[in-house]
Design an enzyme around this catalytic site. Sequence first.
Site, PDB file in Angstrom:
ATOM      1  CD  GLU A  12      -2.906  -1.249   2.307  1.00  7.67           C
ATOM      2  OE1 GLU A  12      -4.106  -1.509   2.155  1.00  7.67           O
ATOM      3  OE2 GLU A  12      -2.367  -1.143   3.431  1.00  7.67           O
ATOM      4  N   GLY A  87     -12.411  -4.139   1.431  1.00  7.64           N
ATOM      5  CA  GLY A  87     -13.447  -4.997   0.868  1.00  7.64           C
ATOM      6  C   GLY A  87     -14.739  -4.203   0.735  1.00  7.64           C
ATOM      7  CB  ILE A 161     -15.010  -9.594   6.101  1.00  6.64           C
ATOM      8  CG1 ILE A 161     -14.842  -8.806   7.409  1.00  6.64           C
ATOM      9  CG2 ILE A 161     -16.428 -10.157   5.959  1.00  6.64           C
ATOM     10  CD1 ILE A 161     -15.095  -9.557   8.691  1.00  6.64           C
ATOM     11  CG  MET A 181      -8.624  -5.931   8.459  1.00  5.52           C
ATOM     12  SD  MET A 181      -7.721  -7.466   8.147  1.00  5.52           S
ATOM     13  CE  MET A 181      -7.415  -8.051   9.799  1.00  5.52           C
ATOM     14  CD  GLU A 182      -5.134  -2.148   8.369  1.00  3.40           C
ATOM     15  OE1 GLU A 182      -5.845  -1.722   7.412  1.00  3.40           O
ATOM     16  OE2 GLU A 182      -4.750  -3.325   8.441  1.00  3.40           O
ATOM     17  CG  ASP A 205     -11.688  -8.071  -0.796  1.00  8.35           C
ATOM     18  OD1 ASP A 205     -10.625  -7.512  -0.491  1.00  8.35           O
ATOM     19  OD2 ASP A 205     -12.647  -8.174  -0.006  1.00  8.35           O
TER      20      ASP A 205
HETATM   21  N1  ADE Z   1      -9.125  -5.282   3.317  1.00  9.66           N
HETATM   22  C1  ADE Z   1      -9.338  -5.563   2.023  1.00  9.66           C
HETATM   23  N2  ADE Z   1     -10.311  -6.482   1.890  1.00  9.66           N
HETATM   24  C2  ADE Z   1     -10.714  -6.795   3.143  1.00  9.66           C
HETATM   25  C3  ADE Z   1     -11.672  -7.684   3.660  1.00  9.66           C
HETATM   26  N3  ADE Z   1     -12.412  -8.455   2.855  1.00  9.66           N
HETATM   27  N4  ADE Z   1     -11.822  -7.760   5.000  1.00  9.66           N
HETATM   28  C4  ADE Z   1     -11.054  -6.988   5.813  1.00  9.66           C
HETATM   29  N5  ADE Z   1     -10.123  -6.146   5.367  1.00  9.66           N
HETATM   30  C5  ADE Z   1      -9.953  -6.031   4.040  1.00  9.66           C
END
Ligand code: ADE
Length: 243
Positions: A12, A87, A161, A181-182, A205
Amino acid sequence: MKIAIMGAMLEEVEPFLEVAEHEPLLEYFKKHTDTVYGGNIYHEAKYKGLDIVLAYSKIGKVNAGLTASMMIEKFGAEMLLFSGVAGAVNPQLKIGDLIAATHLCQHDLDITAFGHPHGFVPEGKVYVEPSQHLLHIAKEVADEKGINLKGGIIATGDQFIADPERKEWIQKTFEADAIEMEGAAVAVICDALNVPFFVLRAISDTADTDATFDFDEFLKHSSKVSSSFILAMIDKISDDYAK
Ligand code: ADE
């Protein structure tokens, strides 16, 4: 003005360090200094008249909290821009789309046993809001470049996830548009320390059963989408603040 540029993963922040495609970064790259502290590398340099500190935290809320705190308290950052991938929860968000957080929350923070709502702890708040000024700059960049930048709620937790049920629960509970996640960890730190911040994510995703496959496939591309936008914002910020 000292600006922190932060990501969670090397992929990143790598585009910010790549010299070839972004000529002005040459200046940055030649003169930067690296400091290793607490298991992270902090790159410091001048860029377009701004002082920059750049680092990736490693994945997760605790790592992100540490890095954001260090960038502010040890390296003196006065503003923090987060760049990375997420995501999609909102079905309108497709892989490669950009989302700027208008609100951030922690989907895995749970003391509901004591009657509190999900994502809440006493003296805290469920949603933390980034700088309106930085959101405004982002909108200007998007308009100028014809980029479809969405604003929305980003939900953060220490879980990757890849599960339609958990995704739906997060959507319903927090009206989330994207998950990562941050972001909310950075938001809580910056909010507490009164440092204006901005969290940008490009979709990698859709947090469904094929999320791990898509994530691996699109991490680099989406990271670049996000970092290019942040660089354009920095160009604008430098017009305002560089001295
Ligand atoms: N970062 C990118 N995709 C993610 C996902 N599916 N869950 C958590 N963090 C992510």
